[in-house]
Structures are given as structure tokens and as C-alpha cells.
Enzyme design. Structure first.
Site, PDB file in Angstrom:
ATOM      1  NE  ARG A   1      -3.618   0.376   2.460  1.00  0.00           N
ATOM      2  CZ  ARG A   1      -4.105   0.763   3.643  1.00  0.00           C
ATOM      3  NH1 ARG A   1      -4.075  -0.034   4.675  1.00  0.00           N
ATOM      4  NH2 ARG A   1      -4.632   1.958   3.782  1.00  0.00           N
TER       5      ARG A   1
ATOM      6  CD  GLN B   1     -13.604   7.897   8.076  1.00  0.00           C
ATOM      7  OE1 GLN B   1     -14.033   6.830   8.454  1.00  0.00           O
ATOM      8  NE2 GLN B   1     -14.218   8.615   7.152  1.00  0.00           N
TER       9      GLN B   1
ATOM     10  CG  HIS C   1      -8.997   5.700  10.938  1.00  0.00           C
ATOM     11  ND1 HIS C   1      -9.924   5.337   9.973  1.00  0.00           N
ATOM     12  CD2 HIS C   1      -9.699   5.823  12.096  1.00  0.00           C
ATOM     13  CE1 HIS C   1     -11.128   5.251  10.544  1.00  0.00           C
ATOM     14  NE2 HIS C   1     -11.017   5.553  11.814  1.00  0.00           N
TER      15      HIS C   1
ATOM     16  CB  CYS D   1       9.170   0.701  19.075  1.00  0.00           C
ATOM     17  SG  CYS D   1       9.886  -0.699  19.965  1.00  0.00           S
TER      18      CYS D   1
ATOM     19  CB  CYS E   1      10.869   1.445  23.475  1.00  0.00           C
ATOM     20  SG  CYS E   1      11.186   2.121  21.833  1.00  0.00           S
TER      21      CYS E   1
ATOM     22  CB  THR F   1     -16.304   8.608   4.513  1.00  0.00           C
ATOM     23  OG1 THR F   1     -16.412   7.524   5.463  1.00  0.00           O
ATOM     24  CG2 THR F   1     -17.189   9.756   4.954  1.00  0.00           C
TER      25      THR F   1
ATOM     26  CG  ASN G   1     -20.113   8.857  -1.467  1.00  0.00           C
ATOM     27  OD1 ASN G   1     -20.158   8.080  -2.404  1.00  0.00           O
ATOM     28  ND2 ASN G   1     -19.535   8.576  -0.316  1.00  0.00           N
TER      29      ASN G   1
ATOM     30  CD  GLU H   1     -22.264   4.301  -5.841  1.00  0.00           C
ATOM     31  OE1 GLU H   1     -23.459   3.961  -5.714  1.00  0.00           O
ATOM     32  OE2 GLU H   1     -21.617   4.200  -6.905  1.00  0.00           O
TER      33      GLU H   1
END
Ligand code: OAD
Length: 255
Positions: free
Chosen positions: A82, A117, A135, A143, A146, A204, A229, A231
Site C-alpha cells: 500500500r 480517516q 486513523h 515500536c 518502547c 466516506t 459522494n 453513491e
């Protein structure tokens, strides 16, 4: 009921765009929530669309803390892939329009907060400044022992999985299913949503909470809500404006 259907303005019709543009011009505080759809025109796949990532790959096997514990190599290979796609991508006119909207609003003394997001950093690259990343960020690694967070821009990664200087494994600094959102980011997103006079929901599916709930928060605090959008989404009933179409085409028309 919130946002009665009767006054929803629909379409990418010129008058709907003009009405939203006027509201944006008049607002002293704007917030926008973006999702994977805003980067679709940059060639980055969404999660739930026709070619969506979660239609081809298993979220349970790739985007949970349990998956990482079981097979960090597999999870990192997927993130490495990605990261390679994202590195090749360029911000599209939708990202650029949001950066311009922010520039315009703040130069007038108003507030503009972009809550995303997305982990791809294309909003940063397009010039947006006040960005709340709900996100995480695919270019940061943490890490597991740590807790040190650092930037890693290497594509492809030289060592898979990558390791911290303390010797322990690193993980992507992103939010996985079952994990809490970073608390400071969430606070900033809530604050911006409560303060907004116009709240934009762009690209979204509004299926993932708590992010999707910000539109309701904004609506209840008095904001008018616009959905961009191609949709219909879960937020139809909440929208004052529903602009049907790709964000790369619609957002530049709002300027
Ligand atoms: P989804 O894949 O769920 O939704 C993408 C949305 O973008 C859909 O509603 C599409 O109709 C819309 N879309 C597609 N092309 C578009 C375009 N050109 N312009 C505007 N919209 C377009 O992605 P998200 O809602 O972002 O979380 O998903 C939310 C979260 O679920 C992601 O952050 C990720 C995922 O699991 C984590 O990984 C934690």
C-alpha cells in the site's frame, strides 16, 4: 428527526453547488470529514467500493492487533504494497480544493479543520494545514516495545518487518480494528465538529465508528451537513446538501 428529507438539496446541479458555496462563504467555522473516496481519483483503492480492499483482502488477517501478533511479516508485506501505491499517487483536484478552501477561510479569519480517516498523507501533500488524522499515518511506525514513533519513508522497506533501534518490532502507526482512536485527535475532531457551521462529509461510506458519528455530533450542535459522494451513504437522512459525484470534480466547484 434530524435533517428532515424535505429540505435536502440533491444532485451536483448548479444551484445545489451554488447554495453550498454560499453557505461556505458565510460560515466562520467549517469542518470536513474525508474518507478513502477522496483519494480514489488519485488511484488509491477504497475499502468497500467495487474494487475495495476489503473485498479482496481480509481485514481480520491484515488490520487487527491479533493479525500482527500472528504474522507481522504478512501484515507488513501488505502495508509495504500500500505504501508503494500511495508513494506513486498524486493529490487530485479534490485534495487541492480542500487545501484552497482552508487557505481562503483562514485568511478571512475563519476556522477550517480537516478531519480525515485516510492514512495516505495526500491532504498534507496538497497543502492542507490543520489536519486531524483519526486513523493514523501510514508513513509513521511505532515500536511495539518502547513505543517510540518515527517516520519511515522507505519504499519498498529495506527490512521486512522493520525494527526499532531498541531491537523490537515496529508496527504501522495506524488504527486497526478493535483499537481506540488516538485521544488527542479525537478531542480535536469533536471540538471542530461541535464548532462547525457547515460540516462536509466527503468520500466516506460512513460505516466506521466513531468517525462516522462526527456528522451527527456536528448536526446536533447546529451545523448544516453536506455529503459529497457518487453513491448514497448512511448519512443521507442527515444531509442538507447531497452532492452526487466524484469529489475531484465537485469540490473544485465549491471554490
Ligand atoms: P470506504 O471504502 O468504506 O468508502 C469509500 C466511499 O468513497 C464510498 O462511499 C464510495 O462511494 C466513495 N467514493 C468512491 N469514489 C469516490 C470519489 N471519486 N469521490 C468521492 N467519493 C468516492 O472508505 P472509508 O469510509 O474511508 O479504517 O472507510 C473508513 C475506514 O474503514 C477506513 O479509514 C479504514 C477502513 O477499514 C481503518 O483501516 C481503521
Amino acid at each position: 428527526m434530524l435533517g428532515s428529507m424535505g429540505r435536502v438539496q440533491r444532485g451536483p446541479a448548479t444551484d445545489v453547488v451554488a447554495s453550498l458555496r454560499e453557505a461556505l462563504d458565510a460560515a466562520s467555522s467549517i469542518a470536513a470529514l474525508t474518507g478513502a473516496g477522496v483519494s480514489a481519483e488519485s488511484g488509491i483503492p477504497t475499502f468497500r467500493g467495487a474494487d475495495g480492499l476489503w473485498r479482496q483482502y481480509s481485514a481480520e488477517k491484515l488490520a487487527t492487533p491479533e493479525a500482527f501478533e500472528r504474522d507481522p511479516q504478512l501484515v507488513w508485506e501488505w502495508y509495504d504494497w500500500r505504501r508503494t501505491l500511495i508513494r506513486k499517487a498524486q493529490p487530485n483536484p479534490g485534495h487541492v480544493a480542500l487545501a484552497e478552501l482552508e487557505e481562503r477561510k483562514t485568511s478571512q479569519g475563519g476556522a477550517f479543520t480537516l478531519v480525515t480517516q485516510n492514512v495516505d498523507s495526500l491532504h498534507d501533500r496538497a497543502g492542507s494545514r490543520k489536519i486531524v488524522k483519526l486513523h493514523g499515518d501510514i508513513w509513521l511506525v511505532r515500536c511495539v516495545t518502547c513505543g517510540r514513533v518515527e517516520r519511515n519513508d522507505q519504499v519498498p522497506l529495506a527490512s521486512l518487518p522493520p525494527h526499532c533501534r531498541c531491537g523490537a518490532l515496529q508496527r504501522p502507526e495506524v488504527v486497526w480494528f478493535g483499537e481506540a482512536l488516538p485521544s488527542l485527535a479525537w478531542e480535536r475532531a469533536m471540538e471542530a465538529s461541535c464548532r462547525a457551521q457547515v460540516f462536509l462529509v466527503i468520500g466516506t461510506s460512513a460505516r466506521v465508528y466513531p468517525a462516522a458519528g462526527l456528522a451527527q455530533v456536528a448536526r446536533q450542535a447546529g451545523a448544516r451537513v453536506a455529503v459529497v459522494n457518487p453513491e448514497p451513504t448512511e448519512l443521507e437522512g442527515l444531509a442538507d446538501w447531497a452532492l452526487r459525484g466524484p469529489s475531484g470534480e465537485i469540490l473544485p466547484r465549491l471554490l
